[in-house]
Design an enzyme around this catalytic site. Structure first.
Site, PDB file in Angstrom:
ATOM      1  N   LYS A   1     109.958  16.403  52.884  1.00 23.13           N
ATOM      2  CA  LYS A   1     111.282  16.054  52.338  1.00 23.13           C
ATOM      3  C   LYS A   1     111.091  15.296  51.034  1.00 23.13           C
ATOM      4  O   LYS A   1     110.232  14.391  50.964  1.00 23.13           O
ATOM      5  CB  LYS A   1     112.012  15.192  53.377  1.00 23.13           C
ATOM      6  CG  LYS A   1     113.450  14.839  53.054  1.00 23.13           C
ATOM      7  CD  LYS A   1     114.040  14.016  54.210  1.00 23.13           C
ATOM      8  CE  LYS A   1     115.496  13.671  54.008  1.00 23.13           C
ATOM      9  NZ  LYS A   1     116.050  12.903  55.168  1.00 23.13           N
TER      10      LYS A   1
ATOM     11  N   SER B   1     120.429  14.750  56.525  1.00 28.93           N
ATOM     12  CA  SER B   1     119.986  15.033  55.182  1.00 28.93           C
ATOM     13  C   SER B   1     118.672  15.817  55.104  1.00 28.93           C
ATOM     14  O   SER B   1     118.368  16.358  54.040  1.00 28.93           O
ATOM     15  CB  SER B   1     119.820  13.721  54.422  1.00 28.93           C
ATOM     16  OG  SER B   1     118.840  12.906  55.041  1.00 28.93           O
TER      17      SER B   1
ATOM     18  N   SER C   1     119.370  12.116  60.458  1.00 26.66           N
ATOM     19  CA  SER C   1     118.973  13.113  59.453  1.00 26.66           C
ATOM     20  C   SER C   1     117.808  14.014  59.814  1.00 26.66           C
ATOM     21  O   SER C   1     117.554  14.982  59.107  1.00 26.66           O
ATOM     22  CB  SER C   1     118.655  12.414  58.131  1.00 26.66           C
ATOM     23  OG  SER C   1     119.849  12.151  57.457  1.00 26.66           O
TER      24      SER C   1
HETATM   25  N1  GLN Z   1     124.243  11.538  57.612  1.00 29.76           N
HETATM   26  C1  GLN Z   1     123.953  10.147  57.675  1.00 29.76           C
HETATM   27  C2  GLN Z   1     124.366   9.472  56.401  1.00 29.76           C
HETATM   28  O1  GLN Z   1     125.034  10.062  55.646  1.00 29.76           O
HETATM   29  C3  GLN Z   1     122.542   9.930  58.022  1.00 29.76           C
HETATM   30  C4  GLN Z   1     121.618  10.050  56.903  1.00 29.76           C
HETATM   31  C5  GLN Z   1     120.219   9.811  57.322  1.00 29.76           C
HETATM   32  O2  GLN Z   1     119.893   9.768  58.507  1.00 29.76           O
HETATM   33  N2  GLN Z   1     119.372   9.616  56.335  1.00 29.76           N
HETATM   34  O3  GLN Z   1     124.089   8.349  56.149  1.00 29.76           O
END
Ligand code: GLN
Length: 532
Positions: free
Chosen positions: A95, A171, A195
């Site tokens: 990532k 993400s 994420s």
């Molecule tokens: N979707 C969540 C957010 O927008 C989690 C993001 C993550 O786990 N990095 O913060």
């Protein structure tokens, strides 16, 4: 294609024995990338073409030459009779929120588009030392802020290989899509609020959020420092276990990395669920959302298909000898998202202060009168909408006059969420669970552009994943079945601190028990369309 059908564990063993060359494996993976990925994400991407719509677009940066050198050196070492690591020759993706020396680390943001780090993140270094071959850096929501990968400044954003009109989740959307499409066997993601697990569920792969501190955060571009967890995404549970075994453990460069010994997760994986106490909670079998008029939390039934997949998994595990414990109360998880909204934004706004045009990354090209104007212009031009929203909210709820009302309260409720889990797992308590079984997401993958733009609704995509982040406990998402529309549905197993071994055992037991079911043979649509 024999190589593609093998899992990472098998590939590494064959490479170690000299039966398969790392270069051959790499070329197979690169051919797959060429067949399905389309153009990589870029800042100035122009118009999207029809062809763009059908491709996966997992990558931001492909590091093919570097990967060839890695693969050649592994083959040379095998030929010379030297020992190679447990991931020898396994192509992986990373990532683009982790540093890898000399390779751009963009965080999918304009503000870091020109940043090439001078060092490598600990989990990446450990994977490469174990013989993994890095194909490249994959796309994500800008700074990991999102649940669909659409907020990346590098477009086209990643598509879901099961249906390219849908999001891969986020993400770690590039990571999950790459694994699902066979673009590398493993991917390194991060999970702050879900994420890793949410995209794993959307793309039909395995994803684990380890216990907080199990994997070092050194070299990870920070989002919420008290929540961030690097973790594995893989095609199956054993590969995820292998990957975690390599990455986990103490790190002198990260004082929050736990010194708890790392077990050999693969060695114990086939011990089964016999005698395990696996819990079901009514609080994970409904969804919670704020009433738009009163702001109070309301609850509603879960989507029927998601509910049924979860209960069926409980039956499968019961048939394998697990004891299913029903009605485990976790009343405070309904507040997971409101609490996350506050805590994660405070930590995000603090962590984003360092991007100011001075130390690294983008600096405004416009004229400025003084240092402050340079900061302002750099940040205004460099950050996309979501980081700006998070900075504004984080500054607001932690400001002296509001901190007690919002931030301090959120921290108290976070402790209550942690206490719910502690009670459920307490070996002397009423429930004495080894693990909790729950759905990973309230819905399967949604259509692109359907939710994007509605920050609150997007955040609620994480409501079943975020409680584990607050509590710091480990949680795995594994494929549980397909919806009537043919989309993957994820199952979650959540355990007490450092119980990753239990989660792998239970996940593996479910995988083996359902190995011959018809849905397991269905492949993501982009592969079928590419004749793969
Ligand atoms: N979707 C969540 C957010 O927008 C989690 C993001 C993550 O786990 N990095 O913060």
């Amino acid at each position: 294609m024999v190589i593609m059908e093998s899992c990472a564990f098998e590939i590494a063993q064959q490479v170690q024995r000299g039966e398969l060359s790392a270069v051959e494996v790499l070329e197979t993976a690169l051919a797959r990338v060429a067949a399905v990925d389309g153009r990589p994400g870029a800042l100035d991407y122009g118009e999207l073409t029809d062809e763009d719509q059908d491709k996966v677009h997992a990558f931001i940066t492909l590091t093919a030459d570097r990967a060839r050198q890695q693969a050649e050196s592994i083959d040379a070492r095998v030929r010379a009779g030297e020992a190679v690591g447990p991931l020898a020759g396994v192509p992986i993706t990373v990532k683009d929120i982790f540093c890898l020396k000399g390779v751009p680390a963009t965080a999918a943001s304009r503000i870091l588009a020109n940043f090439s780090p001078p060092y490598t993140a600990t989990p990446v270094a450990r994977l490469e030392e174990a013989g993994a071959v890095t194909l490249g850096k994959v796309n994500l929501d800008e700074f990991t802020y999102g649940s669909s990968s659409e907020s990346s400044a590098f477009q086209p954003s990643t598509r879901n290989p099961w249906d390219p009109s849908r999001v891969p989740g986020g993400s770690s959307g590039g990571s999950a899509a790459a694994v699902a499409a066979g673009e590398g066997w493993l991917s390194l993601g991060t999970d702050t609020g879900g994420s890793i697990r949410q995209p794993a569920a959307f793309c039909g792969v395995v994803g684990l959020k380890p216990t907080y501190g199990r994997v070092s955060r050194y070299g990870l571009i920070a989002f919420g420092s008290s929540l961030d967890c690097p973790g594995p995404l893989a095609r199956n549970v054993r590969d995820a276990a292998l990957m975690l075994s390599v990455m986990a453990g103490a790190d002198p460069r990260d004082s929050t990395a736990a010194t708890v010994p790392v077990p050999d997760y693969v060695a114990s994986i086939d011990q089964g669920v016999k005698g395990m106490r696996i819990g079901l909670s009514p609080d994970y079998l409904r969804i919670a959302f704020p009433d738009p008029n009163t702001g109070e939390i309301q609850t509603a039934d879960l989507e029927k298909e998601i509910y049924e997949v979860t209960l069926r998994a409980a039956d499968v595990m019961a048939a394998q000898g697990a004891e299913i414990v029903e009605n485990v109360p976790l009343p405070n998880i309904a507040y997971g998202i409101p609490v996350y909204f506050v805590i994660s934004r405070v930590e995000a706004s603090s962590n984003l202060h360092r991007f100011d045009g001075v130390k690294y990354g983008y600096r405004t090209q416009a004229a400025y009168a003084d240092l402050h104007e340079m900061y302002r212009k750099t940040r205004a031009e460099g950050f996309g909408l979501e980081p700006k929203l998070r900075i504004l909210m984080g500054m607001y709820v932690s400001a002296a006059q509001y901190s007690e009302q919002y931030y301090q309260r959120a921290l108290s409720v976070r402790s209550m969420i942690r206490a719910d889990f502690t009670a459920a797992f307490d070996p002397q308590g009423d429930y004495r669970l080894d693990a909790l079984l729950a759905p990973t997401t309230p819905t399967p993958a949604f259509k692109m552009a359907d939710i994007y733009g509605d920050t609150v609704l997007m955040q609620y995509a994480d409501q079943l994943t975020v409680p584990a982040n607050h509590a710091g406990v480990p949680a795995i998402s594994i494929p549980g079945g397909l919806s009537s529309e043919g989309l993957p549905i994820g199952l979650q197993l959540i355990g007490p601190d450092f119980a990753e071994e239990t989660l792998f055992k239970a996940g593996y037991a479910f995988e083996i028990a359902t190995a011959d079911e018809a849905w397991r043979g269905v492949k993501p649509r982009v592969l079928g369309e590419a004749g793969l």
